[in-house]
Write a protein that holds these residues in place. Structure first.
Motif, PDB file in Angstrom:
ATOM      1  N   LEU A 138       3.971   3.033 -22.157  1.00  0.00           N
ATOM      2  CA  LEU A 138       4.928   2.971 -23.258  1.00  0.00           C
ATOM      3  C   LEU A 138       6.309   3.447 -22.817  1.00  0.00           C
ATOM      4  CD1 LEU A 138       2.696   4.277 -26.181  1.00  0.00           C
ATOM      5  CD2 LEU A 138       3.553   1.953 -25.864  1.00  0.00           C
ATOM      6  N   ALA A 139       6.354   4.518 -22.039  1.00  0.00           N
ATOM      7  CA  ALA A 139       7.637   5.062 -21.592  1.00  0.00           C
ATOM      8  C   ALA A 139       8.369   4.082 -20.678  1.00  0.00           C
ATOM      9  CB  ALA A 139       7.423   6.391 -20.875  1.00  0.00           C
ATOM     10  N   LEU A 140       7.641   3.456 -19.765  1.00  0.00           N
ATOM     11  CA  LEU A 140       8.275   2.544 -18.824  1.00  0.00           C
ATOM     12  C   LEU A 140       8.677   1.221 -19.463  1.00  0.00           C
ATOM     13  CD1 LEU A 140       6.142   3.164 -15.609  1.00  0.00           C
ATOM     14  CD2 LEU A 140       8.386   4.098 -16.183  1.00  0.00           C
ATOM     15  N   SER A 141       7.999   0.848 -20.545  1.00  0.00           N
ATOM     16  CA  SER A 141       8.343  -0.401 -21.224  1.00  0.00           C
ATOM     17  C   SER A 141       9.399  -0.176 -22.304  1.00  0.00           C
ATOM     18  CB  SER A 141       7.103  -1.041 -21.845  1.00  0.00           C
ATOM     19  OG  SER A 141       6.629  -0.254 -22.920  1.00  0.00           O
ATOM     20  N   GLY A 142       9.652   1.093 -22.643  1.00  0.00           N
ATOM     21  CA  GLY A 142      10.630   1.404 -23.673  1.00  0.00           C
ATOM     22  C   GLY A 142      10.111   1.213 -25.083  1.00  0.00           C
ATOM     23  N   LYS A 143       8.801   1.135 -25.217  1.00  0.00           N
ATOM     24  CA  LYS A 143       8.186   0.947 -26.527  1.00  0.00           C
ATOM     25  C   LYS A 143       7.453   2.221 -26.927  1.00  0.00           C
ATOM     26  CE  LYS A 143       7.473  -3.930 -25.629  1.00  0.00           C
ATOM     27  NZ  LYS A 143       6.516  -4.988 -25.422  1.00  0.00           N
ATOM     28  N   GLY A 144       7.168   2.360 -28.179  1.00  0.00           N
ATOM     29  CA  GLY A 144       6.375   3.480 -28.641  1.00  0.00           C
ATOM     30  C   GLY A 144       7.213   4.708 -28.932  1.00  0.00           C
ATOM     31  N   LYS A 145       6.553   5.683 -29.514  1.00  0.00           N
ATOM     32  CA  LYS A 145       7.227   6.922 -29.893  1.00  0.00           C
ATOM     33  C   LYS A 145       6.803   8.025 -28.926  1.00  0.00           C
ATOM     34  CE  LYS A 145       7.472   5.674 -34.721  1.00  0.00           C
ATOM     35  NZ  LYS A 145       7.120   5.985 -36.080  1.00  0.00           N
ATOM     36  N   ILE A 146       7.637   8.232 -27.935  1.00  0.00           N
ATOM     37  CA  ILE A 146       7.388   9.275 -26.941  1.00  0.00           C
ATOM     38  C   ILE A 146       8.638  10.135 -26.909  1.00  0.00           C
ATOM     39  CG2 ILE A 146       6.962   9.739 -24.509  1.00  0.00           C
ATOM     40  CD1 ILE A 146       5.465   7.159 -24.349  1.00  0.00           C
ATOM     41  N   SER A 147       8.434  11.449 -26.852  1.00  0.00           N
ATOM     42  CA  SER A 147       9.597  12.339 -26.861  1.00  0.00           C
ATOM     43  C   SER A 147      10.497  12.056 -25.662  1.00  0.00           C
ATOM     44  CB  SER A 147       9.139  13.800 -26.842  1.00  0.00           C
ATOM     45  OG  SER A 147       8.596  14.128 -25.589  1.00  0.00           O
ATOM     46  N   ALA A 148      11.768  12.336 -25.838  1.00  0.00           N
ATOM     47  CA  ALA A 148      12.755  12.077 -24.790  1.00  0.00           C
ATOM     48  C   ALA A 148      12.440  12.881 -23.526  1.00  0.00           C
ATOM     49  CB  ALA A 148      14.150  12.406 -25.298  1.00  0.00           C
ATOM     50  N   ASP A 149      11.952  14.112 -23.696  1.00  0.00           N
ATOM     51  CA  ASP A 149      11.613  14.957 -22.538  1.00  0.00           C
ATOM     52  C   ASP A 149      10.521  14.312 -21.695  1.00  0.00           C
ATOM     53  OD1 ASP A 149      13.394  16.754 -23.598  1.00  0.00           O
ATOM     54  OD2 ASP A 149      11.860  18.177 -24.281  1.00  0.00           O
ATOM     55  N   VAL A 150       9.463  13.891 -22.362  1.00  0.00           N
ATOM     56  CA  VAL A 150       8.334  13.283 -21.656  1.00  0.00           C
ATOM     57  C   VAL A 150       8.751  11.960 -21.031  1.00  0.00           C
ATOM     58  CG1 VAL A 150       6.008  12.330 -21.931  1.00  0.00           C
ATOM     59  CG2 VAL A 150       6.627  14.434 -23.109  1.00  0.00           C
ATOM     60  N   CYS A 151       9.496  11.171 -21.762  1.00  0.00           N
ATOM     61  CA  CYS A 151       9.951   9.881 -21.250  1.00  0.00           C
ATOM     62  C   CYS A 151      10.807  10.075 -20.004  1.00  0.00           C
ATOM     63  CB  CYS A 151      10.719   9.144 -22.335  1.00  0.00           C
ATOM     64  SG  CYS A 151      11.118   7.450 -21.888  1.00  0.00           S
ATOM     65  N   ASP A 152      11.730  11.013 -20.046  1.00  0.00           N
ATOM     66  CA  ASP A 152      12.583  11.293 -18.884  1.00  0.00           C
ATOM     67  C   ASP A 152      11.760  11.751 -17.691  1.00  0.00           C
ATOM     68  OD1 ASP A 152      14.799  10.612 -20.365  1.00  0.00           O
ATOM     69  OD2 ASP A 152      15.384  12.695 -20.787  1.00  0.00           O
ATOM     70  N   ARG A 153      10.761  12.597 -17.945  1.00  0.00           N
ATOM     71  CA  ARG A 153       9.897  13.091 -16.866  1.00  0.00           C
ATOM     72  C   ARG A 153       9.119  11.937 -16.233  1.00  0.00           C
ATOM     73  NH1 ARG A 153       6.282  17.402 -19.055  1.00  0.00           N
ATOM     74  NH2 ARG A 153       4.988  15.670 -19.674  1.00  0.00           N
ATOM     75  N   ILE A 154       8.586  11.049 -17.060  1.00  0.00           N
ATOM     76  CA  ILE A 154       7.822   9.903 -16.561  1.00  0.00           C
ATOM     77  C   ILE A 154       8.705   8.980 -15.727  1.00  0.00           C
ATOM     78  CG2 ILE A 154       6.630   7.785 -17.279  1.00  0.00           C
ATOM     79  CD1 ILE A 154       5.504   9.438 -19.648  1.00  0.00           C
ATOM     80  N   VAL A 155       9.893   8.681 -16.236  1.00  0.00           N
ATOM     81  CA  VAL A 155      10.803   7.787 -15.528  1.00  0.00           C
ATOM     82  C   VAL A 155      11.237   8.389 -14.193  1.00  0.00           C
ATOM     83  CG1 VAL A 155      13.098   6.726 -15.615  1.00  0.00           C
ATOM     84  CG2 VAL A 155      11.585   6.594 -17.600  1.00  0.00           C
ATOM     85  N   SER A 156      11.519   9.692 -14.172  1.00  0.00           N
ATOM     86  CA  SER A 156      11.938  10.316 -12.915  1.00  0.00           C
ATOM     87  C   SER A 156      10.809  10.331 -11.892  1.00  0.00           C
ATOM     88  CB  SER A 156      12.477  11.727 -13.151  1.00  0.00           C
ATOM     89  OG  SER A 156      11.465  12.601 -13.560  1.00  0.00           O
ATOM     90  N   ILE A 157       9.583  10.553 -12.334  1.00  0.00           N
ATOM     91  CA  ILE A 157       8.434  10.518 -11.423  1.00  0.00           C
ATOM     92  C   ILE A 157       8.228   9.102 -10.903  1.00  0.00           C
ATOM     93  CG2 ILE A 157       5.914  10.748 -11.293  1.00  0.00           C
ATOM     94  CD1 ILE A 157       6.206  13.167 -13.200  1.00  0.00           C
ATOM     95  N   ALA A 158       8.366   8.105 -11.773  1.00  0.00           N
ATOM     96  CA  ALA A 158       8.219   6.709 -11.358  1.00  0.00           C
ATOM     97  C   ALA A 158       9.259   6.358 -10.297  1.00  0.00           C
ATOM     98  CB  ALA A 158       8.341   5.782 -12.560  1.00  0.00           C
ATOM     99  N   GLU A 159      10.494   6.806 -10.485  1.00  0.00           N
ATOM    100  CA  GLU A 159      11.543   6.548  -9.497  1.00  0.00           C
ATOM    101  C   GLU A 159      11.255   7.286  -8.190  1.00  0.00           C
ATOM    102  OE1 GLU A 159      15.086   7.711 -11.539  1.00  0.00           O
ATOM    103  OE2 GLU A 159      15.198   5.827 -12.670  1.00  0.00           O
ATOM    104  N   GLU A 160      10.799   8.516  -8.305  1.00  0.00           N
ATOM    105  CA  GLU A 160      10.466   9.325  -7.124  1.00  0.00           C
ATOM    106  C   GLU A 160       9.377   8.660  -6.287  1.00  0.00           C
ATOM    107  OE1 GLU A 160       8.071  13.469  -6.484  1.00  0.00           O
ATOM    108  OE2 GLU A 160       9.582  13.434  -8.072  1.00  0.00           O
ATOM    109  N   LEU A 161       8.378   8.092  -6.966  1.00  0.00           N
ATOM    110  CA  LEU A 161       7.261   7.433  -6.276  1.00  0.00           C
ATOM    111  C   LEU A 161       7.586   5.987  -5.899  1.00  0.00           C
ATOM    112  CD1 LEU A 161       4.242   8.712  -8.404  1.00  0.00           C
ATOM    113  CD2 LEU A 161       4.984   9.525  -6.162  1.00  0.00           C
ATOM    114  N   ASP A 162       8.778   5.526  -6.265  1.00  0.00           N
ATOM    115  CA  ASP A 162       9.214   4.154  -5.996  1.00  0.00           C
ATOM    116  C   ASP A 162       8.283   3.136  -6.651  1.00  0.00           C
ATOM    117  OD1 ASP A 162      11.042   2.338  -4.965  1.00  0.00           O
ATOM    118  OD2 ASP A 162       9.904   2.064  -3.124  1.00  0.00           O
ATOM    119  N   TYR A 163       7.998   3.373  -7.943  1.00  0.00           N
ATOM    120  CA  TYR A 163       7.128   2.488  -8.706  1.00  0.00           C
ATOM    121  C   TYR A 163       7.791   1.138  -8.923  1.00  0.00           C
ATOM    122  CZ  TYR A 163       4.651   0.454 -12.678  1.00  0.00           C
ATOM    123  OH  TYR A 163       3.970  -0.398 -13.502  1.00  0.00           O
TER     124      TYR A 163
END
Length: 65
Positions: free
Chosen positions: A23-48
């Protein structure tokens, strides 16, 4: 060959469910901004990279007799 990063890998590092990562990576759903930012930064770090195959599955029309 480099290991393919999966949603499960991101979810484990972020401490959230695979569904939350999706949901966070697709931009859909209700996820808090903190969690979404953490998920996106980890995805970038891992080169997803999104799989190019998955969107094709949505376009296939299966009709059974």
């Amino acid at each position: 060959m480099a290991k393919t990063v999966k949603l499960k890998d991101i979810a484990e590092r972020a401490g959230v469910s695979i569904a939350a990562v999706s949901l966070a990576l697709s931009g859909k759903g209700k996820i808090s901004a903190d969690v979404c930012d953490r998920i996106v930064s980890i995805a970038e770090e891992l080169d997803y990279k999104k799989s190019g195959f998955h969107p094709e599955l949505r376009r296939v029309n299966f009709r059974y007799v």
